[in-house]
Every structure is written in C-alpha cells, then in structure tokens.
Design an enzyme around this catalytic site. Structure first.
Site, PDB file in Angstrom:
ATOM      1  N   SER A   1      18.393  23.455 -29.180  1.00  0.00           N
ATOM      2  CA  SER A   1      17.040  24.091 -29.440  1.00  0.00           C
ATOM      3  C   SER A   1      16.492  24.580 -28.213  1.00  0.00           C
ATOM      4  O   SER A   1      17.239  24.201 -26.874  1.00  0.00           O
ATOM      5  CB  SER A   1      15.878  23.121 -30.132  1.00  0.00           C
ATOM      6  OG  SER A   1      15.556  22.310 -29.211  1.00  0.00           O
ATOM      7  N   LYS A   2      15.394  25.230 -28.220  1.00  0.00           N
ATOM      8  CA  LYS A   2      14.644  25.589 -26.730  1.00  0.00           C
ATOM      9  C   LYS A   2      14.527  24.389 -25.802  1.00  0.00           C
ATOM     10  O   LYS A   2      14.584  24.622 -24.717  1.00  0.00           O
ATOM     11  CB  LYS A   2      13.489  26.179 -27.014  1.00  0.00           C
ATOM     12  CG  LYS A   2      13.465  27.732 -27.399  1.00  0.00           C
ATOM     13  CD  LYS A   2      13.375  28.411 -26.323  1.00  0.00           C
ATOM     14  CE  LYS A   2      13.787  30.031 -26.497  1.00  0.00           C
ATOM     15  NZ  LYS A   2      14.746  30.399 -25.608  1.00  0.00           N
TER      16      LYS A   2
END
Ligand code: GLU
Length: 489
Positions: free
Chosen positions: A251-252
């Site tokens: 994820s980010k």
C-alpha cells in the site's frame, strides 16, 4: 482454440503495481500463445470512476509496453470495451436468467435486509438472504408487480458443490449451500459486478481469466452464472497478492504504488516489466534478467506461485541499474532530457561531452534521476560543497596546501587527459611526501563538491583545464574564508 484473455481494471484509481502485474501476466500469456489480449475498463462505479483515471491506466500500460489487441481506443469485434456502455447487455442477461428460472425478482426492502444482517452480526451469527421472495406465490408476485413494487434480481444458487481447477491454487470446491442468492441486478436497474463481469467475459469469448487472489471467493458465483447462461466458463488462474517487505499488503505506506510514480522516479519500462514479471512468477532456475522477448517465450501459468509475492525495492533498483548500464549513450541522453529540464539543468549542445559525462555516471546509476544530481557539478558553473565533504576533506589544516599543489601542477599538465593527470598528481604527491589519496580527495571535493564521484582523473579530463582551474580558485577562496575560524579554535 485461440487464447483470449483480458485485463479488466476498475478506473477508481491509478494503475497500481498489482494491477500492472495482472495485466502483464495476461499479456505475456496471450503473446506466448499468439492469443488476443483484451483491455476492458470496468467503469460501472460511476461515482468513483473518472476519465482521468482511465487515461492514467492506459498511459501506464503504454509506458510498460503492454499493448492491447482489443479495447478502448483500438476497438475490436466485441466493442464497446467500456463496461458502462454494456449495461443493456447485462440487464438483458438478467431478464433471460429470470425467464429460465435461474434468477428471481426480490422485493425485499434493502433497509429491512440491512437491519436483519446487522442484528445477526451483532449476535455473532452468519447471515444469508432467507429466500423470502423465492417462496412468493404467483399471485403474490403478480400483486407486487401490479403495485409497481421496486425489485432487485437475485441469482438462485443451486445446491451442490461448485468445483474448479484453479491454474495456480489447484482444485477448489465450495458448497453451494454456503453461497447466498446474490443480487445480480439492483432495484435501480444497475447490474452488479458479478453479473457484468460474467456477461462481458462470455460475450468477449474469454478463455482464461487471470486475476488477483482477491477475486477467488467470487469465482464460484461466476461459474454458476456462466453455467446458468449456458456458456462454457473460462479457465481461472488467481494470482497471489503483492506484499510490502513487512509482509503486509502493498500500500501507499510502502512508498510508490502507481506505475506512473515509478516512471517519474526514473525507472525504465523494460526493468519494471522484468521486475513485475518475477513478482509471483518464475521461469524456473535462477534466471532474473530477462528481456521482454525472453519473458514472452518462457511465460506459463504453471510458473505462478501460490504464495504471496514480496515487492523488494532494492531488487528493483538493482535491476533498473542493470538496464541503465546497458543503454547506449544517445538513448540515455534522450531519456534524460525531461529529467534535466525538470531540474532546470541545460546539458548544452555538446553531444559528445554529454555522452562522455553520462558514460562516467552510468555504472553507478540505479534510476534515471540519479544522473541529475550526479551531473549537476558538471553542468553548473559553481560547485556547492556538501557538508559531509566539507567536514571530511576541507576542514583539515592541509586542505589549503593540497589545493595549492593541485593548482600548481594542473596549470601546465599537458595533454590534459586522464592518464597524464593521474601521473602528474601521483608525482606531486610523492614530491610533497603526502599520499596521492589526500590530493585526490581534495580534488574530488573541489570538482564535484562530494565525497564520491566517478574516477577523478576522468572527471578532471571531462571538465577541462579551464573549469578545473576555476574550481580550484573557487576552493581556495572558500578555504580562505574558513581559515580565521580555524585559527581561533
Ligand atoms: N474490475 C475488477 C477489479 O478491478 C476485476 C475483475 C476481474 O478481473 O474479474 O478488481
């Protein structure tokens, strides 16, 4: 049989590396078998989809060199390839399923069902639609219709086992009794993902569905729909998730996740493709650096691992460095043009000099962006001294003496080439009774402002006598400003 595969992104975000990997596996599979790779944009979530996202996805795929044989902008025999333009087909299929007894209208209010579900969940029980509307008598149904009661359409899940042979995970079976009669058409007439994806895959004659593991629990529903529609289902292969190095879903938090960000950060598409291909797939043996053609040649669904793949940025950097090292200087210069422009650097018109500079920097560069900072001292008039370089090599009492020595011997070194300069500097060190390294460190800081650089003699040659002298002047001036501070200590 001609292989027909598709990548079916929902344009609710940019092209994520996970999506890109799914697209790549489909593309490699199609190219390996001389099949057809279809791009179908699943833009039915109107609120969350946008044209900007669609363009971003197409741009990301193009950057990676993943070309589609059918899809947006190229068309094809099964157009349209935007799912939002195919809703009538899905509604028509829902009607067919109702008429054939595979689906039924459900008049239950969404609010009531939601409350029931919440109540069951609070009590810790599993909840499944209780088939109230399947039990309606024809008269009750007619009365509701006459009253214009809104209704969804639910698929009537048959009892018995649903089996399929996943090409990655092996045989999977699910008991139909555990699957609720899921909605295929909402009461507002909008088809659900399950219906749309199956109708489109059937219409487009998809033979193999290669998609993320997150869809594995949907597949039994999809198989039931294919059968109810009288269509032979495709073969399924579910690709494992991509995790960050902490083994959590990528994820980010882990850094860049969109393909466009990687493009901007100076990765080469060929390296990215090579890296993504090996995320969860292996050609066997320990092959790692593979060209696009080699990947196409070697790709098989059987090489996809069932375990989750870990996104290792160091490995990507290493791989990118390998691809950068192989670039011809002219290609490299072209690729770097936008990066130089963005950094406000003008590499100038001397192509031969630029090629030599890039050639010097090439062996150390991991990303295209590395060239920019490394090239800066060669492209700007004045040098900026990094604090670390300053501390290590300029704050010694001998720095000024070394700078003076360098200035003296380099002033008339002739010819001004790397080999001669090396000889001159080593001789000067011997004459002064100091280590050659001491002079070299000072020369490096004087020329680049840094503690590391390509070979210093090459650097001196490339800069040329005039600039070397100017930089030594700059260094001497700089050192004289430090002098008083030091003597007060
Ligand atoms: N549109 C779906 C998604 O982006 C993919 C559906 C599929 O591959 O079957 O998750």
């Amino acid at each position: 049989m001609t292989i027909r595969v598709r990548f079916a992104p929902s344009p609710t975000g940019y092209l994520h590396v996970g999506g890109a990997r799914t697209a790549l596996f489909n593309w490699l599979y199609a190219r390996h078998h001389g099949g057809t790779f279809i791009l179908r944009v699943e833009d039915t979530d109107v609120a969350r989809s946008s044209n900007e996202m669609i363009s971003g996805i197409l741009e990301g795929l193009r950057w990676l060199g993943i070309d589609w044989d059918e899809g947006p902008e190229v068309g094809g025999p099964f157009a349209p390839y935007l799912q939002s333009e195919r809703l009538d087909r899905h509604r028509e299929a829902a009607g067919r399923l109702v008429r054939s007894g595979h689906a039924y209208n459900c008049y239950c209010s969404g609010d009531r069902l939601r409350q029931e579900r919440e109540r069951a969940e609070q009590a810790g029980a599993a909840w499944k639609y209780d088939r109230t509307c399947l039990a309606l008598t024809p008269d009750e149904r007619a009365a509701l219709e006459a009253a214009g009661a809104p209704h969804a359409v639910r698929f009537k899940v048959p009892s018995g086992l649903v089996r399929f042979d996943d090409q990655v995970h092996g045989p999977i079976e699910v008991d139909g009794a555990t699957i609720e009669d899921f909605v295929i058409l909402r009461s507002d007439g909008v088809p659900t993902y399950h219906l749309s994806v199956v109708v489109d895959d059937a219409d487009m004659h998809i033979t193999h569905v290669v998609r993320g593991d997150d869809h594995i629990s949907n597949t039994p529903k999809h198989l039931l729909l294919f059968r109810a529609l009288g269509v032979e289902p495709p073969v399924f292969a579910h690709v494992p998730l991509i995790l960050g190095q902490d083994k959590k879903r990528l994820s980010k938090r882990h850094g860049a996740t969109s393909v466009t960000e990687y493009a901007r950060a100076g990765y080469l598409p060929a390296a990215m493709v090579n890296f993504l291909a090996l995320l969860g797939w292996s050609p066997g043996g320990d092959r790692e650096l593979m060209t696009r053609e080699e990947l196409v040649e070697a790709f098989a669904l059987t090489g996809i691992s069932g375990g989750n793949a870990v996104f290792n940025t160091e490995k990507l950097d290493w791989m990118n460095g390998q691809y950068i090292a192989k670039l011809a200087p002219e290609n490299l210069a072209t690729l770097l043009t936008p990066y130089f422009a963005e950094a406000g650097l003008a590499p100038g018109g001397d192509a031969a000099r630029l090629s030599r500079l890039l050639g010097l920097l090439q062996p150390r560069a991991k990303r295209l962006t590395d060239f920019i900072e490394q090239a800066r001292p060669f492209l700007e008039d004045a040098v900026t001294y990094e604090p670390e370089a300053e501390r290590k090599h300029l704050s010694t009492p001998t720095a000024a003496t070394h700078a003076g020595t360098l200035r003296r011997v380099l002033a008339d070194a002739d010819p001004f080439d790397a080999a001669t300069l090396e000889g001159v500097i080593r001789q000067a060190a011997a004459d002064c009774g100091v280590k050659a390294g001491d002079l070299i460190h000072v020369a490096r800081v004087a020329m680049t402002g840094r503690t590391t650089s390509p070979g210093i003699f090459d650097v001196l040659e490339l800069l040329g006598r005039q600039r070397v002298m100017a930089r030594l002047d700059q260094l001497q001036a700089h050192l004289s400003t430090l002098e008083p501070t030091r003597s007060r200590e």
